[in-house]
Scaffold this motif. Structure first.
Motif, PDB file in Angstrom:
ATOM      1  N   GLN A  88       1.046  -1.194   0.094  1.00  0.00           N
ATOM      2  CA  GLN A  88      -0.300   0.325  -0.232  1.00  0.00           C
ATOM      3  C   GLN A  88       1.036   1.138  -0.175  1.00  0.00           C
ATOM      4  OE1 GLN A  88      -3.639   0.075   1.996  1.00  0.00           O
ATOM      5  NE2 GLN A  88      -3.095   2.762   2.794  1.00  0.00           N
ATOM      6  N   TRP A  89       0.610   2.351  -0.939  1.00  0.00           N
ATOM      7  CA  TRP A  89       0.881   3.449  -1.085  1.00  0.00           C
ATOM      8  C   TRP A  89       0.563   4.531  -0.700  1.00  0.00           C
ATOM      9  CZ3 TRP A  89       1.691   6.884  -5.287  1.00  0.00           C
ATOM     10  CH2 TRP A  89       2.327   8.320  -5.067  1.00  0.00           C
ATOM     11  N   ASN A  90       0.590   5.079   0.138  1.00  0.00           N
ATOM     12  CA  ASN A  90      -0.262   5.903   1.108  1.00  0.00           C
ATOM     13  C   ASN A  90       0.101   7.238  -0.037  1.00  0.00           C
ATOM     14  OD1 ASN A  90      -1.365   5.140   2.510  1.00  0.00           O
ATOM     15  ND2 ASN A  90       0.376   5.632   4.550  1.00  0.00           N
ATOM     16  N   VAL A  91      -0.510   8.278  -0.823  1.00  0.00           N
ATOM     17  CA  VAL A  91      -0.566   9.123  -1.896  1.00  0.00           C
ATOM     18  C   VAL A  91       0.460  10.798  -1.190  1.00  0.00           C
ATOM     19  CG1 VAL A  91      -1.381  10.104  -3.649  1.00  0.00           C
ATOM     20  CG2 VAL A  91      -2.306   7.815  -3.174  1.00  0.00           C
ATOM     21  N   PRO A  92       1.201  11.038  -1.366  1.00  0.00           N
ATOM     22  CA  PRO A  92       1.696  12.549  -1.362  1.00  0.00           C
ATOM     23  C   PRO A  92       0.603  14.053  -1.034  1.00  0.00           C
ATOM     24  CG  PRO A  92       3.448  11.026  -2.144  1.00  0.00           C
ATOM     25  CD  PRO A  92       2.041  10.471  -2.467  1.00  0.00           C
ATOM     26  N   ASN A  93       0.352  14.658   0.310  1.00  0.00           N
ATOM     27  CA  ASN A  93      -0.730  15.419  -0.266  1.00  0.00           C
ATOM     28  C   ASN A  93      -2.407  15.422  -0.977  1.00  0.00           C
ATOM     29  OD1 ASN A  93       1.398  17.130  -0.070  1.00  0.00           O
ATOM     30  ND2 ASN A  93       2.490  16.978  -2.439  1.00  0.00           N
ATOM     31  N   ALA A  94      -2.229  13.863  -0.460  1.00  0.00           N
ATOM     32  CA  ALA A  94      -3.918  13.695  -0.405  1.00  0.00           C
ATOM     33  C   ALA A  94      -4.558  12.781   0.548  1.00  0.00           C
ATOM     34  CB  ALA A  94      -3.649  12.933  -2.156  1.00  0.00           C
ATOM     35  N   PRO A  95      -4.600  13.633   1.538  1.00  0.00           N
ATOM     36  CA  PRO A  95      -4.608  12.643   2.979  1.00  0.00           C
ATOM     37  C   PRO A  95      -6.226  11.834   2.510  1.00  0.00           C
ATOM     38  CG  PRO A  95      -4.358  14.733   3.167  1.00  0.00           C
ATOM     39  CD  PRO A  95      -4.258  14.637   1.800  1.00  0.00           C
ATOM     40  N   GLY A  96      -6.032   9.895   2.976  1.00  0.00           N
ATOM     41  CA  GLY A  96      -6.681   9.692   2.335  1.00  0.00           C
ATOM     42  C   GLY A  96      -6.576   8.667   1.603  1.00  0.00           C
ATOM     43  N   SER A  97      -6.157   9.270   0.814  1.00  0.00           N
ATOM     44  CA  SER A  97      -6.244   8.185  -0.659  1.00  0.00           C
ATOM     45  C   SER A  97      -4.824   7.062  -0.483  1.00  0.00           C
ATOM     46  CB  SER A  97      -5.651   9.505  -2.118  1.00  0.00           C
ATOM     47  OG  SER A  97      -6.511  10.116  -1.688  1.00  0.00           O
ATOM     48  N   SER A  98      -5.023   6.050  -0.826  1.00  0.00           N
ATOM     49  CA  SER A  98      -3.601   5.456  -1.375  1.00  0.00           C
ATOM     50  C   SER A  98      -4.043   4.277  -2.205  1.00  0.00           C
ATOM     51  CB  SER A  98      -4.497   3.853  -0.167  1.00  0.00           C
ATOM     52  OG  SER A  98      -4.971   3.707   0.363  1.00  0.00           O
ATOM     53  N   LEU A  99      -3.445   3.305  -2.511  1.00  0.00           N
ATOM     54  CA  LEU A  99      -3.080   2.828  -4.339  1.00  0.00           C
ATOM     55  C   LEU A  99      -2.323   1.317  -3.708  1.00  0.00           C
ATOM     56  CD1 LEU A  99      -2.645   2.431  -7.417  1.00  0.00           C
ATOM     57  CD2 LEU A  99      -0.361   2.748  -7.062  1.00  0.00           C
ATOM     58  N   ARG A 100      -3.414   0.390  -4.183  1.00  0.00           N
ATOM     59  CA  ARG A 100      -2.440  -1.269  -3.084  1.00  0.00           C
ATOM     60  C   ARG A 100      -2.259  -2.303  -4.860  1.00  0.00           C
ATOM     61  NH1 ARG A 100      -7.422  -2.106   1.419  1.00  0.00           N
ATOM     62  NH2 ARG A 100      -6.735  -0.433   2.620  1.00  0.00           N
ATOM     63  N   LEU A 101      -1.316  -2.591  -4.374  1.00  0.00           N
ATOM     64  CA  LEU A 101      -1.265  -4.054  -5.179  1.00  0.00           C
ATOM     65  C   LEU A 101      -0.789  -5.396  -4.208  1.00  0.00           C
ATOM     66  CD1 LEU A 101       1.585  -1.972  -7.484  1.00  0.00           C
ATOM     67  CD2 LEU A 101      -0.677  -2.018  -8.516  1.00  0.00           C
ATOM     68  N   GLY A 102      -1.519  -5.811  -5.007  1.00  0.00           N
ATOM     69  CA  GLY A 102      -1.154  -7.506  -3.940  1.00  0.00           C
ATOM     70  C   GLY A 102      -1.448  -8.692  -5.483  1.00  0.00           C
ATOM     71  N   GLY A 103      -1.177  -9.580  -4.840  1.00  0.00           N
ATOM     72  CA  GLY A 103      -0.816 -11.049  -5.413  1.00  0.00           C
ATOM     73  C   GLY A 103      -0.844 -12.111  -4.984  1.00  0.00           C
ATOM     74  N   TRP A 104      -1.403 -13.986  -5.287  1.00  0.00           N
ATOM     75  CA  TRP A 104      -1.586 -14.858  -4.546  1.00  0.00           C
ATOM     76  C   TRP A 104      -1.055 -16.212  -5.315  1.00  0.00           C
ATOM     77  CZ3 TRP A 104      -4.909 -10.913  -4.574  1.00  0.00           C
ATOM     78  CH2 TRP A 104      -5.783 -10.401  -3.258  1.00  0.00           C
ATOM     79  N   TYR A 105      -0.780 -17.054  -4.224  1.00  0.00           N
ATOM     80  CA  TYR A 105      -0.063 -17.774  -4.859  1.00  0.00           C
ATOM     81  C   TYR A 105      -0.649 -19.185  -4.381  1.00  0.00           C
ATOM     82  CZ  TYR A 105       2.467 -22.264  -6.485  1.00  0.00           C
ATOM     83  OH  TYR A 105       2.891 -23.278  -7.416  1.00  0.00           O
ATOM     84  N   ALA A 106      -1.325 -20.363  -4.938  1.00  0.00           N
ATOM     85  CA  ALA A 106      -1.286 -21.248  -4.148  1.00  0.00           C
ATOM     86  C   ALA A 106      -0.671 -23.175  -4.708  1.00  0.00           C
ATOM     87  CB  ALA A 106      -2.739 -22.332  -3.994  1.00  0.00           C
TER      88      ALA A 106
END
Length: 346
Positions: free
Chosen positions: A227-245
């Motif tokens: 998760q990256w919290n967007v600078p100068n935009a309180p409460g805004s964020s970008l998320r990236l993720g992955g799963w493997y089984a």
């Protein structure tokens, strides 16, 4: 002679554990109540009319300091009234029966009880590491289930966190695995599943990863997120993720329509325009196992989006929609659903 009245002991605010706590009179135990009342109306491609659900949730949190660390007891009471499935959180068949949805006892880093699986939402760890990557209420697919468990958590002052949990594989919760992959009732039911999580949470955002070993299937699932919290935009964020089984097991995420995924990738963005308005959009791609019972090597994706309006404090209105597509799915290859809710939190 008239006896003197007993002195009144007024409720005192307890600020040791954050806002909302107060001392239970006559003790050093701090107590907090919180929760929400929510009404939701939804529709889906297969629906013949509106689906409605009203939910009441009450969390009871007690804490006190001891020489062995904080002693905590947490209980969640919940009741639902509804007439069917709104596309997330399952089908309602009861009519307002109150149940204990979660119950945890914790001393220091040790905890025990019944709550979400540590693979999907590790107890006591920072918010970014809990639930799926997508910001929406549904959150995408992330092997969501609830289990009895014993565990230990660590939250360091430098932002590092981690946990290890032993989960009861005789309680399947919401897992989609058929019984032949679980060996329920045989001797291996005495052996728990094991889940480990580790990560870093700081002002810029968070990064985390975890592994869950399904003892009955002798297979594992793994996940990682950022998760990256967007600078100068309180409460805004970008998320990236992955799963493997490694093979079908309790820690494999679901396909968009039916089956289990061998691997999956997801991305999501939430933008907070101002204190009242926010919006989010996310997408998740999945590739199933090469097995007719679990998707027959098909691929699929889902897109989720929402708009949130908070006109006053502790009241929000959410409009959320989901679109699902899967090649070779049993039944239709694509479908959609969505809902509108009104929620009062406290």
């Amino acid at each position: 002679m008239i006896a003197e009245p007993e002195p009144v002991e007024y409720v005192r605010v307890c600020d040791v554990f954050g806002t909302g706590f107060f001392y239970i009179p006559g003790t050093e135990t701090c107590l907090r109540f919180d929760g929400y009342v929510r009404y939701r109306v939804g529709a889906s491609e297969d629906a013949d009319g509106w689906f409605k659900r009203t939910r009441v949730r009450l969390n009871v949190d007690t804490r006190s300091e001891t020489e062995l660390g904080t002693l905590r007891g947490f209980m969640r009471f919940q009741a639902d009234w509804g007439n069917g499935d709104t596309g997330s959180n399952g089908t309602i068949t009861n009519d307002g029966d109150v149940g204990i949805d979660q119950a945890i006892v914790q001393l220091g880093g040790f905890y025990a009880g019944y709550t979400e699986s540590a693979f999907a939402a590790p107890w006591g760890l920072p918010g970014p590491a809990r639930f799926g990557i997508l910001h929406t209420d549904q959150g995408g697919m992330y092997a969501d289930q609830q289990r009895h468990q014993l565990g230990y958590i660590f939250n360091g002052g430098n932002g590092f966190f981690g946990s290890i949990a032993l989960e009861d594989d005789n309680h399947l919760g919401d897992t989609v695995l058929p019984p032949e992959f679980r060996n329920i009732g045989e001797s291996d039911g005495y052996m728990p599943d094991v889940v480990g999580t580790a990560g870093l949470n700081q002002a810029w955002g968070a990064v985390w990863g975890g592994v869950g070993y399904d003892e009955s299937a002798s297979e594992f699932g793994a996940r990682a997120g950022l998760q990256w919290n967007v600078p100068n935009a309180p409460g805004s964020s970008l998320r990236l993720g992955g799963w493997y089984a490694s093979d079908p097991n309790a820690y494999a995420v679901e396909m968009p329509i039916n089956g289990l995924a061998e691997w999956s990738l997801a991305a999501s963005y939430h933008h907070q325009f101002n204190p009242q308005w926010g919006a989010e959009i996310g997408a998740q791609y999945m590739q199933s196992f090469d097995d007719p019972a679990f998707g027959d090597d098909s691929d699929g994706y889902q897109i989720e989006a929402a708009a949130i309006w908070q006109p006053v404090a502790n009241f929000d209105i959410r409009l959320e929609g989901h679109y699902y597509n899967q090649d070779g799915a049993t039944g239709e290859d694509d479908t959609w659903d969505g809902f509108l809710w009104f929620r009062r939190s406290f």
